[in-house]
Design an enzyme around this catalytic site. Structure first.
Site, PDB file in Angstrom:
ATOM      1  N   ARG A  64     -10.064  32.843   2.537  1.00  9.62           N
ATOM      2  CA  ARG A  64     -10.079  33.347   4.026  1.00  9.62           C
ATOM      3  C   ARG A  64      -9.311  32.517   5.383  1.00  9.62           C
ATOM      4  O   ARG A  64      -8.787  33.048   6.123  1.00  9.62           O
ATOM      5  CB  ARG A  64     -11.820  32.829   4.398  1.00  9.62           C
ATOM      6  CG  ARG A  64     -12.856  34.152   4.221  1.00  9.62           C
ATOM      7  CD  ARG A  64     -13.473  33.517   3.463  1.00  9.62           C
ATOM      8  NE  ARG A  64     -13.991  33.085   2.330  1.00  9.62           N
ATOM      9  CZ  ARG A  64     -13.647  33.127   1.231  1.00  9.62           C
ATOM     10  NH1 ARG A  64     -14.167  35.192   1.767  1.00  9.62           N
ATOM     11  NH2 ARG A  64     -13.688  33.258   0.041  1.00  9.62           N
ATOM     12  N   THR A  65      -9.543  31.046   4.419  1.00  9.55           N
ATOM     13  CA  THR A  65      -9.125  29.992   5.619  1.00  9.55           C
ATOM     14  C   THR A  65      -6.923  30.491   5.516  1.00  9.55           C
ATOM     15  O   THR A  65      -6.500  30.301   7.045  1.00  9.55           O
ATOM     16  CB  THR A  65      -8.861  28.624   5.454  1.00  9.55           C
ATOM     17  OG1 THR A  65     -10.512  28.875   4.538  1.00  9.55           O
ATOM     18  CG2 THR A  65      -8.319  27.915   6.642  1.00  9.55           C
ATOM     19  N   LYS A  92       6.674  19.195  -9.723  1.00  9.32           N
ATOM     20  CA  LYS A  92       7.112  17.735 -10.362  1.00  9.32           C
ATOM     21  C   LYS A  92       7.265  15.831  -9.984  1.00  9.32           C
ATOM     22  O   LYS A  92       7.822  15.387 -10.604  1.00  9.32           O
ATOM     23  CB  LYS A  92       9.094  18.215  -9.856  1.00  9.32           C
ATOM     24  CG  LYS A  92       9.341  19.360 -10.122  1.00  9.32           C
ATOM     25  CD  LYS A  92      10.347  19.589  -9.770  1.00  9.32           C
ATOM     26  CE  LYS A  92      10.719  20.982  -9.252  1.00  9.32           C
ATOM     27  NZ  LYS A  92      12.224  20.994  -8.684  1.00  9.32           N
ATOM     28  N   ARG A 114      -4.513  22.361   3.926  1.00  8.90           N
ATOM     29  CA  ARG A 114      -5.421  22.435   2.843  1.00  8.90           C
ATOM     30  C   ARG A 114      -4.915  21.450   2.118  1.00  8.90           C
ATOM     31  O   ARG A 114      -4.409  20.918   0.777  1.00  8.90           O
ATOM     32  CB  ARG A 114      -5.679  23.711   2.300  1.00  8.90           C
ATOM     33  CG  ARG A 114      -7.754  23.425   1.263  1.00  8.90           C
ATOM     34  CD  ARG A 114      -7.785  24.349   1.207  1.00  8.90           C
ATOM     35  NE  ARG A 114      -8.551  24.875   1.892  1.00  8.90           N
ATOM     36  CZ  ARG A 114      -9.917  26.016   2.494  1.00  8.90           C
ATOM     37  NH1 ARG A 114     -10.172  26.323   0.970  1.00  8.90           N
ATOM     38  NH2 ARG A 114     -10.583  26.146   3.486  1.00  8.90           N
ATOM     39  N   HIS A 142     -14.282  20.682   7.478  1.00  6.58           N
ATOM     40  CA  HIS A 142     -12.885  21.816   8.237  1.00  6.58           C
ATOM     41  C   HIS A 142     -13.651  22.560   8.876  1.00  6.58           C
ATOM     42  O   HIS A 142     -14.369  22.957   9.330  1.00  6.58           O
ATOM     43  CB  HIS A 142     -14.474  22.535   6.829  1.00  6.58           C
ATOM     44  CG  HIS A 142     -12.957  23.929   6.461  1.00  6.58           C
ATOM     45  ND1 HIS A 142     -12.022  24.386   7.126  1.00  6.58           N
ATOM     46  CD2 HIS A 142     -13.556  24.984   5.336  1.00  6.58           C
ATOM     47  CE1 HIS A 142     -11.795  25.567   6.474  1.00  6.58           C
ATOM     48  NE2 HIS A 142     -11.921  25.648   5.694  1.00  6.58           N
TER      49      HIS A 142
END
Ligand code: CP
Length: 324
Positions: A64-65, A92, A114, A142
């Site tokens: 969703r986000t 890496k 995120r 959030h």
């Protein structure tokens, strides 16, 4: 809009709602209103962020986000690049800041991040000149999720002030709960939480939040039932005896909602675990505003991008003219 002065302006970044005033939060919701209509047009594009380059840096899974930020950016005509940990040099061993500094060297304007670590968004915001938007960091915050939830509640009831919101489930591990508690209290709502004792943070009452031991008490009390997913990926130990037991004691079923007020609504941030925290009959039922939440997510993120890019709240309506 309650104010059209400097007090409504956002700073460089959006890291959490704890940092914002009630006027700034309501200003974002007001700015989102005219942006809702753009997504209903046949051609969903306006030139507001033309020339802006935005990187979506998603180091944790998201549906969703990530997608709604991407839609918001594209509908505002920004140039966007998506990066996830898999397939990038993070695999890496490159650090978050080194990744961001390399992106900056390519002359970007904003980073939507995120990350699995609480504090990652603030850490990045303090180290790069681009605007940073927190799309969920660990158990911390959030903010755009809570903003779209506030908008959904306001859409339904006309106001957030005085509404009773009961958040049910895994409060301990939930950045969504934390951001909603900050946002709801600032906007004048009454907030309660409910869940197994192992998933309620000690001292949460100090924030001004009630605690219900039985979900039935919360259902009878509230105007808005906010159901959370069990964050199994963040749990190290036995917080609940079993998912079946959790469903038996705290799961939201149609029969439990019989005691609710007739206009009570059910929110959930997604993803849903049907049959665990919420039954399908409720998630798909008439009280559910779960999909309107997702629709509002695009408008709220358009508003946040617009404001951080220097847009003025009072000009959002006139800025959304058709693309030329
Ligand atoms: N609500 C939410 O953050 O969902 P995603 O994890 O799919 O982005």
């Amino acid at each position: 809009m309650t104010d059209n002065g400097e007090g409504l302006r956002l700073g460089k970044d959006l890291v959490g709602l704890k940092d914002l005033s009630r006027e700034q939060i309501l200003g974002i919701l007001d700015t989102a209103e005219p942006f809702k209509e753009i997504s209903e047009r046949p051609i969903k594009k306006v030139p507001i962020l033309r020339g802006q380059t935005i990187v979506n840096l998603f180091m944790e899974p998201s549906t969703r986000t990530r997608i709604s930020f991407e839609f918001a950016e594209k509908r505002l005509s920004a140039d966007t690049v998506n990066i996830s940990s898999s397939g990038s040099s993070v695999q890496k061993g490159e650090s978050l800041v080194d990744t961001a500094r390399n992106l900056e060297a390519m002359r970007i304007h904003m980073v939507v991040v995120r990350h699995g670590s609480s504090g990652a968004a603030r850490f990045l915001a303090d180290r790069i000149p681009s605007n940073v938007i927190n799309a969920g960091d660990g158990q911390h915050a959030h903010p755009t999720q809570a903003l779209l939830d506030l908008l959904t509640i306001r859409d339904r009831f006309g106001d957030i002030e005085g509404r009773r919101v009961c958040i049910v489930g895994d409060i301990q591990h939930s950045r969504v709960a934390r951001s909603n508690i900050w946002g709801l209290l600032k906007c004048g709502a009454e907030v309660a939480v409910c869940g197994p004792k192992t998933l309620i943070p000690a001292g949460i009452e100090d924030l001004g939040v009630q605690v219900f031991g039985r979900v039935e008490e919360g259902i009878e009390w509230c105007d808005v039932l906010y159901v959370l997913r069990l964050q199994l990926e963040r749990m190290q130990g036995g917080y609940v005896p079993s998912l079946r037991e959790y469903n038996r004691v705290f799961g939201i079923s149609s029969s439990r909602l019989q005691q609710a007020a007739s206009d009570m609504i059910v929110l959930h941030p997604g993803p849903i675990n049907r049959g665990v925290e919420i039954d399908s009959a409720v998630a798909n039922g008439p009280r559910s505003v779960i999909l309107p939440q997702v629709t509002n997510g695009v408008a709220v993120r358009m508003a946040v991008l617009y404001l951080l890019a220097g847009g003025q709240p009072e000009f959002a309506e006139s800025a959304k003219g058709e693309d030329k």
